[in-house]
Design a protein around this motif. Structure first.
Motif, PDB file in Angstrom:
ATOM      1  N   GLU A   1       0.855  -1.174   0.000  1.00  0.00           N
ATOM      2  CA  GLU A   1       0.000   0.000   0.000  1.00  0.00           C
ATOM      3  C   GLU A   1       0.893   1.226   0.000  1.00  0.00           C
ATOM      4  OE1 GLU A   1      -3.083   2.201   3.031  1.00  0.00           O
ATOM      5  OE2 GLU A   1      -3.394   0.064   2.633  1.00  0.00           O
ATOM      6  N   PRO A   2       0.716   2.149  -0.957  1.00  0.00           N
ATOM      7  CA  PRO A   2       1.592   3.317  -1.040  1.00  0.00           C
ATOM      8  C   PRO A   2       1.671   4.091   0.272  1.00  0.00           C
ATOM      9  CG  PRO A   2       0.186   3.180  -2.973  1.00  0.00           C
ATOM     10  CD  PRO A   2      -0.299   2.131  -2.024  1.00  0.00           C
ATOM     11  N   GLN A   3       2.835   4.639   0.508  1.00  0.00           N
ATOM     12  CA  GLN A   3       3.057   5.470   1.682  1.00  0.00           C
ATOM     13  C   GLN A   3       2.999   6.930   1.255  1.00  0.00           C
ATOM     14  OE1 GLN A   3       3.637   3.589   4.815  1.00  0.00           O
ATOM     15  NE2 GLN A   3       2.697   2.303   3.252  1.00  0.00           N
ATOM     16  N   ILE A   4       1.956   7.642   1.679  1.00  0.00           N
ATOM     17  CA  ILE A   4       1.767   8.999   1.172  1.00  0.00           C
ATOM     18  C   ILE A   4       2.342  10.068   2.086  1.00  0.00           C
ATOM     19  CG2 ILE A   4      -0.250   8.370  -0.197  1.00  0.00           C
ATOM     20  CD1 ILE A   4      -1.925   9.659   2.059  1.00  0.00           C
ATOM     21  N   GLY A   5       2.647   9.739   3.338  1.00  0.00           N
ATOM     22  CA  GLY A   5       3.271  10.694   4.232  1.00  0.00           C
ATOM     23  C   GLY A   5       2.367  11.864   4.596  1.00  0.00           C
ATOM     24  N   PRO A   6       2.926  12.885   5.250  1.00  0.00           N
ATOM     25  CA  PRO A   6       2.100  13.976   5.759  1.00  0.00           C
ATOM     26  C   PRO A   6       1.759  15.066   4.743  1.00  0.00           C
ATOM     27  CG  PRO A   6       4.352  14.290   6.460  1.00  0.00           C
ATOM     28  CD  PRO A   6       4.305  12.952   5.761  1.00  0.00           C
ATOM     29  N   ARG A   7       2.498  15.153   3.623  1.00  0.00           N
ATOM     30  CA  ARG A   7       2.297  16.310   2.746  1.00  0.00           C
ATOM     31  C   ARG A   7       0.874  16.429   2.197  1.00  0.00           C
ATOM     32  NH1 ARG A   7       4.127  20.621   0.469  1.00  0.00           N
ATOM     33  NH2 ARG A   7       3.591  21.135  -1.679  1.00  0.00           N
ATOM     34  N   PRO A   8       0.235  15.378   1.688  1.00  0.00           N
ATOM     35  CA  PRO A   8      -1.134  15.556   1.196  1.00  0.00           C
ATOM     36  C   PRO A   8      -2.073  16.129   2.257  1.00  0.00           C
ATOM     37  CG  PRO A   8      -0.257  13.470   0.426  1.00  0.00           C
ATOM     38  CD  PRO A   8       0.721  13.997   1.423  1.00  0.00           C
ATOM     39  N   PHE A   9      -1.898  15.706   3.492  1.00  0.00           N
ATOM     40  CA  PHE A   9      -2.751  16.215   4.560  1.00  0.00           C
ATOM     41  C   PHE A   9      -2.427  17.678   4.865  1.00  0.00           C
ATOM     42  CE2 PHE A   9      -2.436  11.621   5.109  1.00  0.00           C
ATOM     43  CZ  PHE A   9      -3.780  11.273   5.084  1.00  0.00           C
TER      44      PHE A   9
ATOM     45  N   MET B   1      11.940  16.364  -3.904  1.00  0.00           N
ATOM     46  CA  MET B   1      12.873  16.191  -2.791  1.00  0.00           C
ATOM     47  C   MET B   1      13.980  15.180  -3.061  1.00  0.00           C
ATOM     48  SD  MET B   1      10.426  16.366   0.565  1.00  0.00           S
ATOM     49  CE  MET B   1       8.980  17.422   0.610  1.00  0.00           C
ATOM     50  N   PHE B   2      14.009  14.597  -4.266  1.00  0.00           N
ATOM     51  CA  PHE B   2      15.065  13.657  -4.633  1.00  0.00           C
ATOM     52  C   PHE B   2      15.689  14.107  -5.950  1.00  0.00           C
ATOM     53  CE2 PHE B   2      12.520  11.195  -1.739  1.00  0.00           C
ATOM     54  CZ  PHE B   2      13.407  10.341  -1.105  1.00  0.00           C
ATOM     55  N   PRO B   3      16.984  13.870  -6.165  1.00  0.00           N
ATOM     56  CA  PRO B   3      17.597  14.244  -7.436  1.00  0.00           C
ATOM     57  C   PRO B   3      16.867  13.596  -8.607  1.00  0.00           C
ATOM     58  CG  PRO B   3      19.291  13.683  -5.845  1.00  0.00           C
ATOM     59  CD  PRO B   3      17.976  13.283  -5.226  1.00  0.00           C
ATOM     60  N   GLU B   4      16.453  14.414  -9.547  1.00  0.00           N
ATOM     61  CA  GLU B   4      15.642  13.913 -10.657  1.00  0.00           C
ATOM     62  C   GLU B   4      16.383  12.852 -11.466  1.00  0.00           C
ATOM     63  OE1 GLU B   4      16.360  17.135 -14.180  1.00  0.00           O
ATOM     64  OE2 GLU B   4      15.091  17.788 -12.520  1.00  0.00           O
ATOM     65  N   HIS B   5      15.608  11.916 -11.980  1.00  0.00           N
ATOM     66  CA  HIS B   5      16.148  10.841 -12.821  1.00  0.00           C
ATOM     67  C   HIS B   5      17.253  10.052 -12.131  1.00  0.00           C
ATOM     68  CE1 HIS B   5      13.627  11.984 -16.067  1.00  0.00           C
ATOM     69  NE2 HIS B   5      14.209  13.131 -16.266  1.00  0.00           N
ATOM     70  N   SER B   6      17.157   9.928 -10.836  1.00  0.00           N
ATOM     71  CA  SER B   6      18.081   9.077 -10.095  1.00  0.00           C
ATOM     72  C   SER B   6      17.356   7.810  -9.654  1.00  0.00           C
ATOM     73  CB  SER B   6      18.621   9.810  -8.856  1.00  0.00           C
ATOM     74  OG  SER B   6      17.590  10.051  -7.910  1.00  0.00           O
ATOM     75  N   ARG B   7      18.112   6.807  -9.354  1.00  0.00           N
ATOM     76  CA  ARG B   7      17.531   5.568  -8.824  1.00  0.00           C
ATOM     77  C   ARG B   7      16.690   5.865  -7.589  1.00  0.00           C
ATOM     78  NH1 ARG B   7      18.433  -0.023  -7.978  1.00  0.00           N
ATOM     79  NH2 ARG B   7      18.375  -0.614  -5.778  1.00  0.00           N
ATOM     80  N   GLU B   8      17.218   6.707  -6.714  1.00  0.00           N
ATOM     81  CA  GLU B   8      16.515   7.034  -5.478  1.00  0.00           C
ATOM     82  C   GLU B   8      15.198   7.744  -5.756  1.00  0.00           C
ATOM     83  OE1 GLU B   8      20.736   6.265  -4.811  1.00  0.00           O
ATOM     84  OE2 GLU B   8      19.704   7.619  -6.195  1.00  0.00           O
ATOM     85  N   SER B   9      15.178   8.596  -6.757  1.00  0.00           N
ATOM     86  CA  SER B   9      13.964   9.327  -7.119  1.00  0.00           C
ATOM     87  C   SER B   9      12.891   8.387  -7.660  1.00  0.00           C
ATOM     88  CB  SER B   9      14.300  10.402  -8.162  1.00  0.00           C
ATOM     89  OG  SER B   9      13.207  11.257  -8.413  1.00  0.00           O
ATOM     90  N   TYR B  10      13.304   7.415  -8.480  1.00  0.00           N
ATOM     91  CA  TYR B  10      12.350   6.452  -9.032  1.00  0.00           C
ATOM     92  C   TYR B  10      11.771   5.558  -7.939  1.00  0.00           C
ATOM     93  CZ  TYR B  10      14.170   7.683 -13.693  1.00  0.00           C
ATOM     94  OH  TYR B  10      14.532   8.343 -14.835  1.00  0.00           O
ATOM     95  N   ILE B  11      12.616   5.122  -7.034  1.00  0.00           N
ATOM     96  CA  ILE B  11      12.124   4.267  -5.949  1.00  0.00           C
ATOM     97  C   ILE B  11      11.153   5.043  -5.072  1.00  0.00           C
ATOM     98  CG2 ILE B  11      12.816   3.037  -3.849  1.00  0.00           C
ATOM     99  CD1 ILE B  11      15.432   2.294  -5.335  1.00  0.00           C
ATOM    100  N   ALA B  12      11.472   6.299  -4.786  1.00  0.00           N
ATOM    101  CA  ALA B  12      10.566   7.121  -3.981  1.00  0.00           C
ATOM    102  C   ALA B  12       9.214   7.270  -4.666  1.00  0.00           C
ATOM    103  CB  ALA B  12      11.190   8.495  -3.728  1.00  0.00           C
ATOM    104  N   ALA B  13       9.219   7.466  -5.972  1.00  0.00           N
ATOM    105  CA  ALA B  13       7.960   7.602  -6.711  1.00  0.00           C
ATOM    106  C   ALA B  13       7.127   6.325  -6.606  1.00  0.00           C
ATOM    107  CB  ALA B  13       8.246   7.928  -8.176  1.00  0.00           C
ATOM    108  N   ALA B  14       7.785   5.179  -6.741  1.00  0.00           N
ATOM    109  CA  ALA B  14       7.061   3.906  -6.632  1.00  0.00           C
ATOM    110  C   ALA B  14       6.488   3.733  -5.232  1.00  0.00           C
ATOM    111  CB  ALA B  14       7.991   2.749  -6.982  1.00  0.00           C
ATOM    112  N   ARG B  15       7.254   4.089  -4.220  1.00  0.00           N
ATOM    113  CA  ARG B  15       6.768   3.952  -2.842  1.00  0.00           C
ATOM    114  C   ARG B  15       5.545   4.847  -2.586  1.00  0.00           C
ATOM    115  NH1 ARG B  15      12.881   3.759  -0.301  1.00  0.00           N
ATOM    116  NH2 ARG B  15      13.054   1.486  -0.241  1.00  0.00           N
ATOM    117  N   MET B  16       5.442   5.929  -3.341  1.00  0.00           N
ATOM    118  CA  MET B  16       4.301   6.838  -3.193  1.00  0.00           C
ATOM    119  C   MET B  16       3.111   6.446  -4.062  1.00  0.00           C
ATOM    120  SD  MET B  16       6.039  10.592  -3.101  1.00  0.00           S
ATOM    121  CE  MET B  16       7.771  10.723  -2.727  1.00  0.00           C
ATOM    122  N   GLY B  17       3.219   5.356  -4.790  1.00  0.00           N
ATOM    123  CA  GLY B  17       2.088   4.873  -5.560  1.00  0.00           C
ATOM    124  C   GLY B  17       2.038   5.285  -7.003  1.00  0.00           C
ATOM    125  N   ALA B  18       3.127   5.839  -7.549  1.00  0.00           N
ATOM    126  CA  ALA B  18       3.143   6.194  -8.967  1.00  0.00           C
ATOM    127  C   ALA B  18       3.032   4.934  -9.809  1.00  0.00           C
ATOM    128  CB  ALA B  18       4.418   6.953  -9.317  1.00  0.00           C
ATOM    129  N   GLY B  19       2.010   4.862 -10.634  1.00  0.00           N
ATOM    130  CA  GLY B  19       1.839   3.710 -11.509  1.00  0.00           C
ATOM    131  C   GLY B  19       2.662   3.803 -12.771  1.00  0.00           C
TER     132      GLY B  19
END
Length: 417
Positions: A34-42, A79-97
């Protein structure tokens, strides 16, 4: 909830516990089911104007699911360097399809993920690597306060080989125009972003991105970037060869065409794909580029030629447009669909928007992405109001976002898939 454990410890757990502890996909990357959306949307909901939408979203606690409506723009570039491995993983963790790789090429014609062919001086540490900085098209030049000259540099992927590119570290996009040294030049992250997650960004080749995004269970949206060097490059490397090479990488990786949303601002490239790769072109995104001398006016069809019906007749099925192009204000000052958006939908075009979470604080109207509705924008929560108009009144198919948690949250709260 069971805490996340190191992989070796997880391997020794009973099967029942593994179901809650294991990552959803391969490698050692933890991507919750289940995606982790964190506090920002709220945070954004709390800052909305009072009304039915705010009340609906304020009561929303999920469940949240991965959704193709949520598209990771360069990953999670807020909040992550664009087009980096870390940025892609963060997007997936947030539910980006769907996750984006902007595609350009190196000196040895290998494909890599960069927003621009010549942005290495602002998105990587190349100026801090002397052997590679020496290969830049334009070396670093310091600012000169006496003349008003700003610091500058120009470093392109086509200046270096793939092997050299992989020696770089991705960093947050930005630069200091008053810099006297390369180190100062690279210290220019906008204040509304952060360097907290930018100490060791991993640059990605296009092939790397395909393997990673596949392992994350997401779909792909590669954008063929306009070359910033004369074409054909190195004698015979044409735009068409570049365009064909990008699609060939997905074929080689056995990625079904329906999982790939190729993009280009160049209508000729879209039409090239329609002729040569119809299966991939069926959901190619034409990125809005019909800017006349005075700029695109969403209320004046003469500024968006060819017309929407002509675009559709040419084989384009998806138009990807900036947020401002799809919005207008009515006589009451309310945000409503623009004539541009209504014409696109009437012609049978799907719409995908860009880019949410890319404007910083919205208390002063939101800048480029909100320019047609600026009088109605005065707080960060207004981006959810805008997203609601785009989703419900226009029916956009998806939204690029620099922070996919926001779009994943919205989609889950209003029942979108």
């Amino acid at each position: 909830m069971m805490p996340l454990l190191p992989f070796r410890l997880r391997a020794a757990l009973p099967v029942a516990l593994l179901l809650t502890a294991l990552p959803a996909f391969a490698e050692d990357v933890v991507v919750p089911r289940e995606p982790q959306i964190g506090p920002r949307p709220f945070y954004l909901v709390d800052r909305m104007k009072d009304g039915p939408l705010k009340r609906q979203l304020a009561q929303c606690t999920g469940p949240f699911r991965k959704t193709d409506f949520s598209i990771g723009h360069r990953g999670a570039a807020l909040m992550f360097p664009e087009h980096s491995r870390e940025s892609y993983i963060a997007a997936a963790r947030m539910g980006a399809g769907i996750i984006e790789c902007d595609v350009t090429f190196t000196k040895d014609r290998e494909l890599v993920c960069r927003h621009s062919q010549c942005d290495l001086h602002t998105t990587t540490n190349i100026l801090g690597v002397p052997d590679l900085a020496a290969k830049c098209s334009q070396p670093f030049a310091p600012a000169d306060p006496a003349t008003g000259k700003k610091a500058s540099a120009k470093c392109c992927t086509s200046d270096i080989t793939l092997a050299e590119f992989k020696q770089l570290t991705a960093r947050m996009d930005g630069f200091n125009p008053e810099a006297k040294t390369p180190e100062e030049y690279q210290n220019g992250t906008p204040r509304w972003r952060t360097d907290l997650h930018a100490t060791s960004g991993t640059v990605m080749s296009h092939d790397d991105s395909i393997a990673l995004i596949k392992s994350l269970g997401a779909k792909f949206t590669p954008e063929l970037k306009a070359p910033e060097v004369p074409m054909p490059f190195d004698g015979d490397y044409t735009r068409e060869k570049f365009a064909a090479q990008m699609i060939a990488a997905y074929k080689k990786a056995n990625i079904p065409p329906e999982q790939v949303f190729v993009q280009s601002f160049d209508l000729e490239i879209i039409q090239f794909w329609i002729r040569t790769e119809p299966a991939f072109a069926a959901q190619a995104m034409y990125l809005e580029s019909r800017y006349g001398k005075g700029g695109l006016d969403p209320a004046r069809p003469e500024t968006w030629k060819p017309s929407m019906t002509e675009l559709k007749a040419s084989g384009v099925n998806i138009l990807s447009a900036p947020i401002f192009a799809m919005l207008a204000l009515n006589d009451k000052g309310e945000i409503v669909p623009s004539e541009y958006a209504k014409a696109a939908k009437a012609a049978g075009l799907d719409l995908i928007g860009w880019t949410l979470e890319r404007s910083g604080p919205l208390n002063k109207g939101g800048g480029f992405y909100y320019r047609t509705v600026k009088p109605a924008i005065d707080r960060d929560g207004d981006m959810l109001t805008v997203l609601d108009v785009l989703a419900k009144q226009i029916g956009i198919r998806g939204m690029f976002s620099d922070w996919p948690a926001t779009t994943t949250f919205y989609a889950g709260c209003v029942g979108m898939r």
